[in-house]
Design an enzyme around this catalytic site. Structure first.
Site, mmCIF file in Angstrom:
data_model
loop_
_atom_site.group_PDB
_atom_site.id
_atom_site.type_symbol
_atom_site.label_atom_id
_atom_site.label_comp_id
_atom_site.label_asym_id
_atom_site.label_seq_id
_atom_site.Cartn_x
_atom_site.Cartn_y
_atom_site.Cartn_z
ATOM 1 N N SER A 14 0.718 -1.226 0.042
ATOM 2 C CA SER A 14 -0.068 -0.047 -0.008
ATOM 3 C C SER A 14 0.968 1.206 0.109
ATOM 4 O O SER A 14 0.628 2.229 -0.704
ATOM 5 C CB SER A 14 -0.965 -0.037 1.124
ATOM 6 O OG SER A 14 -1.957 -0.872 1.210
ATOM 7 N N THR A 58 -6.240 -3.207 7.760
ATOM 8 C CA THR A 58 -5.852 -4.717 7.163
ATOM 9 C C THR A 58 -5.895 -5.508 8.321
ATOM 10 O O THR A 58 -6.182 -5.352 9.572
ATOM 11 C CB THR A 58 -4.765 -4.827 6.107
ATOM 12 O OG1 THR A 58 -4.510 -6.038 5.560
ATOM 13 C CG2 THR A 58 -3.418 -4.400 7.120
ATOM 14 N N LYS A 62 -10.154 -5.293 10.867
ATOM 15 C CA LYS A 62 -11.288 -5.125 10.059
ATOM 16 C C LYS A 62 -12.323 -4.901 10.788
ATOM 17 O O LYS A 62 -13.387 -4.220 10.424
ATOM 18 C CB LYS A 62 -11.128 -5.678 8.796
ATOM 19 C CG LYS A 62 -10.303 -5.464 7.635
ATOM 20 C CD LYS A 62 -10.254 -5.996 6.285
ATOM 21 C CE LYS A 62 -9.104 -5.739 5.594
ATOM 22 N NZ LYS A 62 -9.149 -6.418 4.048
ATOM 23 N N ASN A 83 -12.456 -1.180 6.135
ATOM 24 C CA ASN A 83 -11.036 -1.254 5.698
ATOM 25 C C ASN A 83 -10.566 0.080 5.259
ATOM 26 O O ASN A 83 -9.437 0.373 4.906
ATOM 27 C CB ASN A 83 -10.629 -2.086 4.303
ATOM 28 C CG ASN A 83 -11.388 -1.782 3.084
ATOM 29 O OD1 ASN A 83 -12.493 -1.568 3.166
ATOM 30 N ND2 ASN A 83 -10.649 -1.523 2.295
ATOM 31 N N GLY A 128 -11.941 -19.073 4.862
ATOM 32 C CA GLY A 128 -11.731 -18.081 5.634
ATOM 33 C C GLY A 128 -13.038 -17.442 5.957
ATOM 34 O O GLY A 128 -14.019 -17.381 5.435
ATOM 35 N N GLY A 131 -12.680 -10.610 8.383
ATOM 36 C CA GLY A 131 -13.120 -9.356 7.713
ATOM 37 C C GLY A 131 -13.281 -9.587 6.030
ATOM 38 O O GLY A 131 -14.289 -9.140 5.464
ATOM 39 N N ALA A 132 -11.912 -9.862 5.640
ATOM 40 C CA ALA A 132 -12.042 -10.021 4.205
ATOM 41 C C ALA A 132 -13.061 -10.969 3.548
ATOM 42 O O ALA A 132 -13.478 -10.786 2.519
ATOM 43 C CB ALA A 132 -10.704 -10.494 3.679
ATOM 44 N N TYR A 209 -1.329 -11.119 -2.516
ATOM 45 C CA TYR A 209 -0.548 -10.518 -3.913
ATOM 46 C C TYR A 209 0.703 -10.650 -3.748
ATOM 47 O O TYR A 209 1.462 -10.225 -4.744
ATOM 48 C CB TYR A 209 -1.271 -9.174 -4.145
ATOM 49 C CG TYR A 209 -1.111 -8.364 -3.106
ATOM 50 C CD1 TYR A 209 0.193 -7.657 -2.835
ATOM 51 C CD2 TYR A 209 -2.078 -8.036 -2.342
ATOM 52 C CE1 TYR A 209 0.459 -6.672 -2.028
ATOM 53 C CE2 TYR A 209 -1.941 -7.062 -1.070
ATOM 54 C CZ TYR A 209 -0.855 -6.468 -1.001
ATOM 55 O OH TYR A 209 -0.447 -5.469 0.179
#
Length: 248
Positions: A14, A58, A62, A83, A128, A131-132, A209
């Protein structure tokens, strides 16, 4: 000033993304990583940096951050994860106003949608339950895809990894990894799913990523699946964050 809170943050791109954005567009702003060991340190962080106007959030905060916010957007409330934080009134002697948003779901949706063209996918396995995963589930429902969540410990309406068999893999042609398994520096880790049942009809999307190709992606690609990492999602949600921070 803008930044990212989470713990740890060594994996994050980021700061590099926003640094390059600010430089190329001639914007006199800065973006910093704030690896806070507990979410309770957020208030102190904001008061220590009076020029802080926005934060990304992150793992693992979150969901934990929500009780500390003054208000949250409708979609963030429905997702139950935040987020993006917009900070206003952050001046000496005043109580900062913290507003929470979720751009993960839209970033994921914009990144995934091109892969769905010409494919009839009605359900997905979401690996999972953090939060994501909530943002991913929200985005999938918006796309007309039913999410089925998978966790280490199965419970009502949530599969365990041990539950995954040939039938479940065959019926869910989209598999999304929202866990940190495979994230640098733990590149050799991966979700324990039966990869042998994945086919060329599958899409396997990893929110991780870094590294560019995770072990989850490699194993799925070896079975002929279409694979994609979360870098475009990161960029998309970052641009949406920027729009929120600069909205009047």
């Amino acid at each position: 000033m803008y930044g990212l809170i989470g713990y740890p943050l060594g994996h994050s791109f980021s700061a590099r993304y926003f640094g390059e954005k600010f430089s190329s567009e001639g914007i006199d702003n800065s973006y910093h990583l704030f690896p806070i060991p507990t979410i309770g340190e957020l208030d102190q962080l904001i008061r220590a940096h009076r020029d802080l106007q926005g934060l990304n959030v992150t793992i693992p905060y979150k969901e934990q951050v929500i009780p500390l916010l003054d208000n949250i957007s409708e979609d963030a409330s429905e997702i139950e994860a935040v987020n993006v934080i917009k900070i206003t009134n952050n001046s000496e002697g005043r109580k900062p106003l913290l507003s929470g948003y979720n751009t993960d779901w839209k970033g994921f949706s914009l990144s995934l949608s091109p892969l769905l063209e010409g494919r009839e996918i009605r359900s997905a396995l979401v690996l999972g339950t953090g939060g994501a995963s909530k943002a991913v589930g929200y985005a999938l429902r918006k796309l007309g895809i039913t999410p089925h969540f998978v966790s280490r410990n199965g419970r009502a309406e949530i599969y365990s990894y041990e539950d995954l068999d040939e039938d479940l893999i065959t019926r869910n042609l989209l598999i999304v990894n929202t866990t940190p398994l495979g994230m640098s520096p733990n590149d050799d880790t991966y979700p324990p799913i039966p990869y042998q049942y994945i086919t060329s009809r599958h899409i396997c999307y990893d929110l991780v990523y870094n590294p560019q190709t995770t072990e989850f992606m490699r194993r799925a690609a070896d079975q002929g699946a279409v694979v994609k990492n979360g870098l475009e999602m990161l960029y998309r949600q970052a641009e949406l964050s920027w729009e929120i921070w600069n909205a009047h």
